[in-house]
Write an enzyme that holds these catalytic residues in place. Structure first.
Site, PDB file in Angstrom:
ATOM      1  N   THR A   1     -13.193  15.145 -11.252  1.00 60.72           N
ATOM      2  CA  THR A   1     -11.808  15.185 -10.767  1.00 60.72           C
ATOM      3  C   THR A   1     -11.387  13.830 -10.221  1.00 60.72           C
ATOM      4  O   THR A   1     -10.289  13.336 -10.498  1.00 60.72           O
ATOM      5  CB  THR A   1     -11.677  16.275  -9.675  1.00 60.72           C
ATOM      6  OG1 THR A   1     -12.051  17.519 -10.260  1.00 60.72           O
ATOM      7  CG2 THR A   1     -10.271  16.370  -9.134  1.00 60.72           C
TER       8      THR A   1
ATOM      9  N   LYS B   1       0.850  -1.193   0.000  1.00 64.73           N
ATOM     10  CA  LYS B   1       0.000   0.000   0.000  1.00 64.73           C
ATOM     11  C   LYS B   1       0.881   1.236   0.000  1.00 64.73           C
ATOM     12  O   LYS B   1       1.725   1.405   0.879  1.00 64.73           O
ATOM     13  CB  LYS B   1      -0.892   0.007   1.237  1.00 64.73           C
ATOM     14  CG  LYS B   1      -1.858   1.185   1.242  1.00 64.73           C
ATOM     15  CD  LYS B   1      -2.794   1.131   2.421  1.00 64.73           C
ATOM     16  CE  LYS B   1      -2.222   1.789   3.645  1.00 64.73           C
ATOM     17  NZ  LYS B   1      -2.051   3.243   3.519  1.00 64.73           N
TER      18      LYS B   1
ATOM     19  N   LEU C   1      -4.920   6.846  -1.815  1.00 67.66           N
ATOM     20  CA  LEU C   1      -4.904   8.318  -1.783  1.00 67.66           C
ATOM     21  C   LEU C   1      -6.251   8.868  -1.339  1.00 67.66           C
ATOM     22  O   LEU C   1      -6.440  10.077  -1.270  1.00 67.66           O
ATOM     23  CB  LEU C   1      -4.484   8.869  -3.151  1.00 67.66           C
ATOM     24  CG  LEU C   1      -3.058   8.460  -3.564  1.00 67.66           C
ATOM     25  CD1 LEU C   1      -2.694   9.025  -4.939  1.00 67.66           C
ATOM     26  CD2 LEU C   1      -2.022   8.915  -2.544  1.00 67.66           C
ATOM     27  N   LYS C   2      -7.192   7.981  -1.059  1.00 66.27           N
ATOM     28  CA  LYS C   2      -8.500   8.372  -0.494  1.00 66.27           C
ATOM     29  C   LYS C   2      -9.058   9.605  -1.183  1.00 66.27           C
ATOM     30  O   LYS C   2      -9.255  10.652  -0.557  1.00 66.27           O
ATOM     31  CB  LYS C   2      -8.381   8.632   1.010  1.00 66.27           C
ATOM     32  CG  LYS C   2      -7.905   7.438   1.815  1.00 66.27           C
ATOM     33  CD  LYS C   2      -7.999   7.722   3.303  1.00 66.27           C
ATOM     34  CE  LYS C   2      -7.455   6.587   4.128  1.00 66.27           C
ATOM     35  NZ  LYS C   2      -5.993   6.402   4.016  1.00 66.27           N
TER      36      LYS C   2
ATOM     37  N   ARG D   1       2.987  -0.236  10.523  1.00 66.69           N
ATOM     38  CA  ARG D   1       4.064  -0.121  11.499  1.00 66.69           C
ATOM     39  C   ARG D   1       4.404  -1.410  12.234  1.00 66.69           C
ATOM     40  O   ARG D   1       5.557  -1.602  12.615  1.00 66.69           O
ATOM     41  CB  ARG D   1       3.727   1.012  12.478  1.00 66.69           C
ATOM     42  CG  ARG D   1       3.865   2.376  11.805  1.00 66.69           C
ATOM     43  CD  ARG D   1       3.144   3.461  12.538  1.00 66.69           C
ATOM     44  NE  ARG D   1       1.692   3.295  12.469  1.00 66.69           N
ATOM     45  CZ  ARG D   1       0.815   4.171  12.959  1.00 66.69           C
ATOM     46  NH1 ARG D   1       1.255   5.259  13.558  1.00 66.69           N
ATOM     47  NH2 ARG D   1      -0.478   3.945  12.841  1.00 66.69           N
TER      48      ARG D   1
ATOM     49  N   ILE E   1     -14.972  16.500  -6.583  1.00 71.41           N
ATOM     50  CA  ILE E   1     -16.126  16.392  -7.485  1.00 71.41           C
ATOM     51  C   ILE E   1     -15.907  15.179  -8.394  1.00 71.41           C
ATOM     52  O   ILE E   1     -14.758  14.759  -8.624  1.00 71.41           O
ATOM     53  CB  ILE E   1     -16.342  17.686  -8.307  1.00 71.41           C
ATOM     54  CG1 ILE E   1     -15.101  18.010  -9.140  1.00 71.41           C
ATOM     55  CG2 ILE E   1     -16.714  18.853  -7.391  1.00 71.41           C
ATOM     56  CD1 ILE E   1     -15.330  19.125 -10.153  1.00 71.41           C
TER      57      ILE E   1
END
Ligand code: C5P
Length: 252
Positions: A79, A44, A71-72, A225, A76
């Protein structure tokens, strides 16, 4: 209509390991990639590494496996569609958007994840982020007044599913109820995974072990982590895979 899942997609309860490569530089990411050589094949890449190193980071991990470009997106519809198309062309197998962007935004993302007539190759999976796993009930009440986390996750999942997303990003705490309600075609990816032997929860709140998350029906487990900050990332990754396989639905 939602197209069928590609053959490579993980099954419900499989708990396939996706290692979150949250490093500040590409060099560090590559060192980690090389240490994990035979222990992980799905990575990821999120906002930290992508902002630092750009699409080259995706290409570097595509050389050794698949990439979830986390990148969540939340913008709109036009885009977000453009961003999803670009992510797919970089070779991202999974991309994600915030479910709270609404049905039209999610639908635009789902359409953009499919190759157009002139292109070859697989489509990317589009997952919708429901409620981030660092939020506990008290934090969530400030963001979504009036709804408990589980209810909010369910509502956002219903919205995303109807709009054509392939699945959701949710915590393992909600995975079982989502699996029961939406069935086996819903892809569930769960971050907030902490093995019993990992000493720290860091900033995560709604956490579960790899075995628990797989048992509750997760297709994918995102672990950062607990692997990347371990003294031996390779051993940590292998152990997490074993625990997910032993706990997972496939094991029964
Ligand atoms: O280090 P850790 O295992 O907590 O990393 C989790 C990763 O999953 C981070 O990259 C974080 O951005 C991401 N993530 C999350 N919760 C979500 C979606 C993504 O923790 N709902």
């Amino acid at each position: 209509m939602r197209p069928p899942l590609p053959a490579w997609a993980a099954r419900p309860g499989q708990g396939e390991l996706v290692v979150a490569v949250d490093t500040p530089t590409l060099d560090e990411a590559l060192r980690l990639r090389d240490r994990l050589a035979d222990a992980a094949s799905f990575f990821k890449i999120g906002k930290e590494l992508f902002t630092a190193a750009g699409p080259g980071a995706v290409a570097a991990f595509r050389d050794v496996g698949r990439v979830f470009l986390d990148l969540k997106f939340h913008d709109i519809p036009a885009t977000v569609a453009g961003a999803v198309r670009a992510a797919r062309r970089h070779g991202a197998s999974i991309v994600d958007v915030h479910a709270s962007g609404g049905g039209r935004m999610i639908a635009a993302a789902a359409r953009a994840a499919r190759p157009d007539a002139a292109e070859s190759g697989d489509r990317s999976l589009v997952l919708a982020v429901t409620v981030l796993t660092h939020l506990d009930q008290a934090d969530a009440a400030e963001v979504f007044p009036g709804a408990g986390i589980v209810e909010q996750v369910r509502r956002l999942t219903a919205l995303a599913w109807k709009a054509g997303a392939d699945g959701v990003v949710a915590s393992a705490s909600e995975a079982r109820s989502l699996r029961e309600r939406f069935g086996n075609d819903l892809v569930i990816l769960t971050p907030g995974i902490r093995p019993g032997w990992a000493s720290e929860a860091h900033d995560q709140r709604r956490i579960a072990t790899p075995g628990e998350a797989a048992r509750r029906g997760a297709n994918y487990l995102v672990v950062g982590r607990a692997i990347t900050r371990s003294r031996d990332p390779r051993a940590a990754a292998l152990r997490i895979r074993e625990e997910a396989a032993a706990g997972g639905l496939g094991a029964r």
